[in-house]
Design a protein around this motif. Structure first.
Motif, PDB file in Angstrom:
ATOM      1  N   LEU A 275       0.826  -1.195   0.000  1.00 17.53           N
ATOM      2  CA  LEU A 275       0.000   0.000   0.000  1.00 17.53           C
ATOM      3  C   LEU A 275       0.867   1.254   0.000  1.00 17.53           C
ATOM      4  CD1 LEU A 275      -2.987   1.064   0.350  1.00 17.53           C
ATOM      5  CD2 LEU A 275      -2.477   1.166   2.803  1.00 17.53           C
ATOM      6  N   PRO A 276       0.822   2.039  -1.066  1.00 17.60           N
ATOM      7  CA  PRO A 276       1.559   3.316  -1.050  1.00 17.60           C
ATOM      8  C   PRO A 276       1.002   4.229   0.053  1.00 17.60           C
ATOM      9  CG  PRO A 276       0.845   2.743  -3.289  1.00 17.60           C
ATOM     10  CD  PRO A 276       0.133   1.816  -2.344  1.00 17.60           C
ATOM     11  N   ARG A 277       1.864   5.053   0.607  1.00 16.84           N
ATOM     12  CA  ARG A 277       1.467   5.984   1.674  1.00 16.84           C
ATOM     13  C   ARG A 277       0.829   5.249   2.859  1.00 16.84           C
ATOM     14  NH1 ARG A 277      -0.806   7.746  -2.858  1.00 16.84           N
ATOM     15  NH2 ARG A 277      -2.933   7.592  -2.045  1.00 16.84           N
ATOM     16  N   ALA A 278       1.330   4.018   3.114  1.00 15.49           N
ATOM     17  CA  ALA A 278       0.770   3.206   4.196  1.00 15.49           C
ATOM     18  C   ALA A 278       0.918   3.905   5.542  1.00 15.49           C
ATOM     19  CB  ALA A 278       1.441   1.837   4.238  1.00 15.49           C
ATOM     20  N   ALA A 279       2.076   4.543   5.768  1.00 12.41           N
ATOM     21  CA  ALA A 279       2.301   5.219   7.048  1.00 12.41           C
ATOM     22  C   ALA A 279       1.262   6.309   7.272  1.00 12.41           C
ATOM     23  CB  ALA A 279       3.713   5.802   7.096  1.00 12.41           C
ATOM     24  N   SER A 280       0.950   7.068   6.220  1.00 14.12           N
ATOM     25  CA  SER A 280      -0.043   8.137   6.335  1.00 14.12           C
ATOM     26  C   SER A 280      -1.428   7.568   6.612  1.00 14.12           C
ATOM     27  CB  SER A 280      -0.073   8.973   5.053  1.00 14.12           C
ATOM     28  OG  SER A 280       1.168   9.601   4.829  1.00 14.12           O
ATOM     29  N   ALA A 281      -1.762   6.447   5.965  1.00 14.66           N
ATOM     30  CA  ALA A 281      -3.079   5.842   6.153  1.00 14.66           C
ATOM     31  C   ALA A 281      -3.240   5.310   7.573  1.00 14.66           C
ATOM     32  CB  ALA A 281      -3.284   4.720   5.138  1.00 14.66           C
ATOM     33  N   PHE A 282      -2.221   4.611   8.068  1.00 13.34           N
ATOM     34  CA  PHE A 282      -2.275   4.107   9.442  1.00 13.34           C
ATOM     35  C   PHE A 282      -2.310   5.262  10.440  1.00 13.34           C
ATOM     36  CE2 PHE A 282      -0.972   0.019   7.678  1.00 13.34           C
ATOM     37  CZ  PHE A 282      -1.577  -0.889   8.533  1.00 13.34           C
ATOM     38  N   ALA A 283      -1.503   6.280  10.165  1.00 18.25           N
ATOM     39  CA  ALA A 283      -1.458   7.436  11.065  1.00 18.25           C
ATOM     40  C   ALA A 283      -2.807   8.151  11.088  1.00 18.25           C
ATOM     41  CB  ALA A 283      -0.357   8.395  10.635  1.00 18.25           C
ATOM     42  N   ALA A 284      -3.465   8.245   9.941  1.00 18.09           N
ATOM     43  CA  ALA A 284      -4.781   8.882   9.885  1.00 18.09           C
ATOM     44  C   ALA A 284      -5.774   8.137  10.769  1.00 18.09           C
ATOM     45  CB  ALA A 284      -5.284   8.918   8.442  1.00 18.09           C
ATOM     46  N   ASP A 285      -5.701   6.810  10.741  1.00 20.08           N
ATOM     47  CA  ASP A 285      -6.580   6.003  11.585  1.00 20.08           C
ATOM     48  C   ASP A 285      -6.308   6.266  13.061  1.00 20.08           C
ATOM     49  OD1 ASP A 285      -7.356   3.438  13.131  1.00 20.08           O
ATOM     50  OD2 ASP A 285      -8.296   3.120  11.191  1.00 20.08           O
ATOM     51  N   SER A 286      -5.027   6.330  13.426  1.00 23.14           N
ATOM     52  CA  SER A 286      -4.673   6.557  14.830  1.00 23.14           C
ATOM     53  C   SER A 286      -5.058   7.954  15.297  1.00 23.14           C
ATOM     54  CB  SER A 286      -3.172   6.327  15.036  1.00 23.14           C
ATOM     55  OG  SER A 286      -2.401   7.235  14.282  1.00 23.14           O
ATOM     56  N   VAL A 287      -4.895   8.941  14.423  1.00 23.84           N
ATOM     57  CA  VAL A 287      -5.307  10.304  14.765  1.00 23.84           C
ATOM     58  C   VAL A 287      -6.820  10.358  14.973  1.00 23.84           C
ATOM     59  CG1 VAL A 287      -5.520  12.656  13.871  1.00 23.84           C
ATOM     60  CG2 VAL A 287      -3.349  11.442  13.655  1.00 23.84           C
ATOM     61  N   GLY A 288      -7.550   9.624  14.138  1.00 26.95           N
ATOM     62  CA  GLY A 288      -9.001   9.551  14.310  1.00 26.95           C
ATOM     63  C   GLY A 288      -9.386   8.953  15.647  1.00 26.95           C
ATOM     64  N   THR A 289      -8.647   7.935  16.079  1.00 27.71           N
ATOM     65  CA  THR A 289      -8.909   7.311  17.378  1.00 27.71           C
ATOM     66  C   THR A 289      -8.650   8.283  18.520  1.00 27.71           C
ATOM     67  OG1 THR A 289      -8.476   5.040  16.647  1.00 27.71           O
ATOM     68  CG2 THR A 289      -8.102   5.524  18.978  1.00 27.71           C
ATOM     69  N   MET A 290      -7.516   8.995  18.456  1.00 31.18           N
ATOM     70  CA  MET A 290      -7.197   9.963  19.512  1.00 31.18           C
ATOM     71  C   MET A 290      -8.246  11.063  19.578  1.00 31.18           C
ATOM     72  SD  MET A 290      -3.036  10.380  19.414  1.00 31.18           S
ATOM     73  CE  MET A 290      -2.832  10.484  17.625  1.00 31.18           C
ATOM     74  N   ALA A 291      -8.609  11.603  18.426  1.00 30.90           N
ATOM     75  CA  ALA A 291      -9.599  12.680  18.387  1.00 30.90           C
ATOM     76  C   ALA A 291     -10.957  12.193  18.876  1.00 30.90           C
ATOM     77  CB  ALA A 291      -9.709  13.234  16.976  1.00 30.90           C
ATOM     78  N   GLY A 292     -11.358  10.999  18.430  1.00 28.69           N
ATOM     79  CA  GLY A 292     -12.645  10.453  18.853  1.00 28.69           C
ATOM     80  C   GLY A 292     -12.720  10.252  20.352  1.00 28.69           C
ATOM     81  N   ALA A 293     -11.612   9.789  20.949  1.00 23.36           N
ATOM     82  CA  ALA A 293     -11.585   9.585  22.399  1.00 23.36           C
ATOM     83  C   ALA A 293     -11.725  10.907  23.139  1.00 23.36           C
ATOM     84  CB  ALA A 293     -10.284   8.887  22.799  1.00 23.36           C
ATOM     85  N   VAL A 294     -11.035  11.926  22.663  1.00 23.96           N
ATOM     86  CA  VAL A 294     -11.123  13.247  23.294  1.00 23.96           C
ATOM     87  C   VAL A 294     -12.533  13.805  23.168  1.00 23.96           C
ATOM     88  CG1 VAL A 294     -10.320  15.641  23.186  1.00 23.96           C
ATOM     89  CG2 VAL A 294      -8.679  13.766  22.989  1.00 23.96           C
ATOM     90  N   ILE A 295     -13.169  13.560  22.034  1.00 23.16           N
ATOM     91  CA  ILE A 295     -14.524  14.056  21.795  1.00 23.16           C
ATOM     92  C   ILE A 295     -15.545  13.292  22.644  1.00 23.16           C
ATOM     93  CG2 ILE A 295     -16.344  14.300  20.061  1.00 23.16           C
ATOM     94  CD1 ILE A 295     -14.008  14.608  18.006  1.00 23.16           C
ATOM     95  N   GLY A 296     -15.342  11.952  22.754  1.00 23.49           N
ATOM     96  CA  GLY A 296     -16.252  11.189  23.599  1.00 23.49           C
ATOM     97  C   GLY A 296     -16.818   9.921  23.005  1.00 23.49           C
ATOM     98  N   THR A 297     -15.999   9.171  22.224  1.00 18.36           N
ATOM     99  CA  THR A 297     -16.497   7.916  21.687  1.00 18.36           C
ATOM    100  C   THR A 297     -15.376   6.882  21.646  1.00 18.36           C
ATOM    101  OG1 THR A 297     -17.702   6.871  19.845  1.00 18.36           O
ATOM    102  CG2 THR A 297     -16.049   8.528  19.270  1.00 18.36           C
ATOM    103  N   SER A 298     -15.746   5.649  21.402  1.00 22.07           N
ATOM    104  CA  SER A 298     -14.787   4.554  21.369  1.00 22.07           C
ATOM    105  C   SER A 298     -13.936   4.626  20.098  1.00 22.07           C
ATOM    106  CB  SER A 298     -15.528   3.206  21.440  1.00 22.07           C
ATOM    107  OG  SER A 298     -16.502   3.124  20.410  1.00 22.07           O
ATOM    108  N   THR A 299     -13.051   3.658  19.935  1.00 26.07           N
ATOM    109  CA  THR A 299     -12.052   3.660  18.870  1.00 26.07           C
ATOM    110  C   THR A 299     -12.631   3.952  17.489  1.00 26.07           C
ATOM    111  OG1 THR A 299     -10.792   2.023  20.125  1.00 26.07           O
ATOM    112  CG2 THR A 299     -10.226   2.307  17.799  1.00 26.07           C
ATOM    113  N   THR A 300     -12.052   4.940  16.824  1.00 26.51           N
ATOM    114  CA  THR A 300     -12.434   5.293  15.453  1.00 26.51           C
ATOM    115  C   THR A 300     -11.504   4.567  14.497  1.00 26.51           C
ATOM    116  OG1 THR A 300     -13.186   7.484  16.159  1.00 26.51           O
ATOM    117  CG2 THR A 300     -12.701   7.197  13.817  1.00 26.51           C
TER     118      THR A 300
END
Length: 453
Positions: free
Chosen positions: A295-320
């Motif tokens: 997968l090209p840009r795999a690091a960016s794709a995985f990082a986007a998922d992790s950023v979504g999880t961090m943001a979702g937790a701060v906002i108030g929901t389970s793993t994004t």
């Protein structure tokens, strides 16, 4: 002049996302995003039903309107990050299975307050981000044997389906046999069976958004028969985040315990491999993998998922996490991040429709068919396991069966991980057991001896 500016803007957008390069058009990308939204928008009703204080969690749950708003905001933010940064036609939202783990295993079974559970979710996102932007990601992916990865996904599917059957009243408690068949003369159970039937039919004939259409028809029948209340309105301003925003950060000190370590590890494990499988699967369908199948840009794709999880937790929901329903948009022609941006736009609009989704979220008989069907789709990983190889099939089976039977994703994951190195040693294949598996063995042994109840 305005035409020239528009033309230049379209050209820059096309160049950045590679729309023409990938054989697509902007119109097609926007339509594909709409299809993706229809396929996964059920999360706006199901996630509040699972995490909210009007479902099985009762007063232990998160305020339901806050969950709805947080779900929509997390989907918008995570999907935009994926579209703008990684530039893939993949949408994100709070994950099915992971929300069940959060609610039933962490909050209900372990008795951990939802605020602390959000802190654990945030920490798992931080660790995921570190793994995503380093070469450790590849080592971790290679450390866990494929049969165990498939078993975890299938086991979560079984667990989610069991929750749906329970919420529908199709399966009920029995003092004699633990579980038994429910009362099929009950109106709510009949309504759930109707919803399951029409949703399955829509899926089989290949309708994108089958789960959403099933929810709508079931809710409509429920309203007509008086089993479900009419919504108070159609639109309302988003609210509720004042009750959840920042709770994950405020309770971080409470998350550094041995019990939470197992919770965080489980969240990380499931999200990491679920994300990886979804990314590869969607990209493969879209023809976006390179010549080596990577997968090209795999690091960016995985990082986007992790950023979504961090943001979702701060906002108030389970793993994004990334949604496999993104394949619906890909099948409609989506090839770039513009598809994801279009999906995010629809989630933004849906954020103002809480009165409608609240009726659905507060009626388990309406959301139960969605859980059952999602469980079926997740359990397709069963077909990827080599059942003729006992060193694979035994730990895989134990993982799968223990999740619904112990009402805990963590228990199933831990039990399977304990059996895998044992059977590999018995088979004389100890050299094939990655060192990381031995570390997990020690961790999960400690979990059963000191933490599991």
């Amino acid at each position: 002049m305005a035409t020239d500016v528009l033309t230049r803007t379209r050209g820059r957008v096309d160049a950045y996302f590679g729309v023409s390069e990938n054989g697509s058009t902007m119109r097609r990308e926007l339509m594909a995003g709409t299809v993706t939204f229809l396929a996964m928008s059920y999360v706006l009703a199901v996630n509040p039903a699972v995490l909210g204080d009007q479902g099985a969690l009762g007063d232990k749950g998160i305020p339901i309107q806050a969950v709805f708003t947080a779900t929509a905001v997390a989907a918008v933010f995570g999907t935009l990050v994926m579209g703008l940064w990684a530039r893939y036609p993949i949408a994100l939202a709070p994950g099915m299975g992971l929300n069940a783990f959060f609610a039933y295993s962490v909050v209900l079974e372990m008795g951990i307050p939802w605020q602390v559970a959000l802190s654990g979710t945030f920490i798992s996102g931080v660790v995921f981000f570190v793994l995503a932007v380093t070469k450790i990601r590849e080592r971790i992916l290679n450390a866990i044997p494929m049969p165990m990865k498939f078993a975890v996904g299938a086991g979560i599917g079984m667990f989610v389906a069991f929750l749906g059957l329970k919420n529908a009243g199709i399966v009920v408690n029995s003092d004699a046999t633990l579980v038994t068949l429910g009362d099929f003369t009950a109106g709510t159970t009949l309504l759930a069976l109707f919803g399951l039937l029409v949703t399955v039919v829509f899926l089989v004939i290949g309708w994108h958004g089958a789960v959403l259409y099933g929810i709508v028809l079931t809710a409509g029948l429920g309203i007509v028969t008086g089993l479900v209340d009419l919504p108070d309105g159609i639109a309302a301003m988003p609210k509720g985040l004042d009750q959840t925003f920042g709770q994950a950060i405020a309770h971080l000190p409470d998350a550094f315990t041995a019990q939470m370590a197992v919770v965080i590890l489980t969240m990380l494990f499931v999200d990491f491999f679920d994300c990886g499988g979804t990314l590869i699967g969607v990209a493969n369908q879209a023809g976006l993998l390179d010549e080596d199948g990577k997968l090209p840009r795999a690091a960016s794709a995985f990082a986007a998922d992790s950023v979504g999880t961090m943001a979702g937790a701060v906002i108030g929901t389970s793993t994004t996490t990334a949604y496999v329903e993104s394949t619906a948009g890909v099948s409609a022609g989506g090839r770039t991040g513009l598809t994801a941006i279009s999906t995010a736009g629809w989630f933004l609009l849906a954020m103002f429709c809480y009165p409608v989704f609240a009726v659905v979220a507060g009626s388990p008989e309406i959301t139960a068919p969605a859980l059952i069907v999602v469980g079926v789709l997740m359990s397709r990983a069963l077909g990827e396991i080599d059942w003729n190889r006992l060193e694979y099939s035994i730990p895989a089976f134990i993982t799968i069966v223990m999740m619904p039977l112990t009402y805990s994703i963590a228990n199933g994951l831990a039990m399977g991980m304990l059996f895998y190195p044992v059977v590999m040693v018995a088979k004389g294949r100890i050299r094939e057991v990655h060192p990381a598996m031995w570390v997990l063995t020690v961790v999960f042994l400690g979990y059963f001896f000191f933490l599991a109840e």
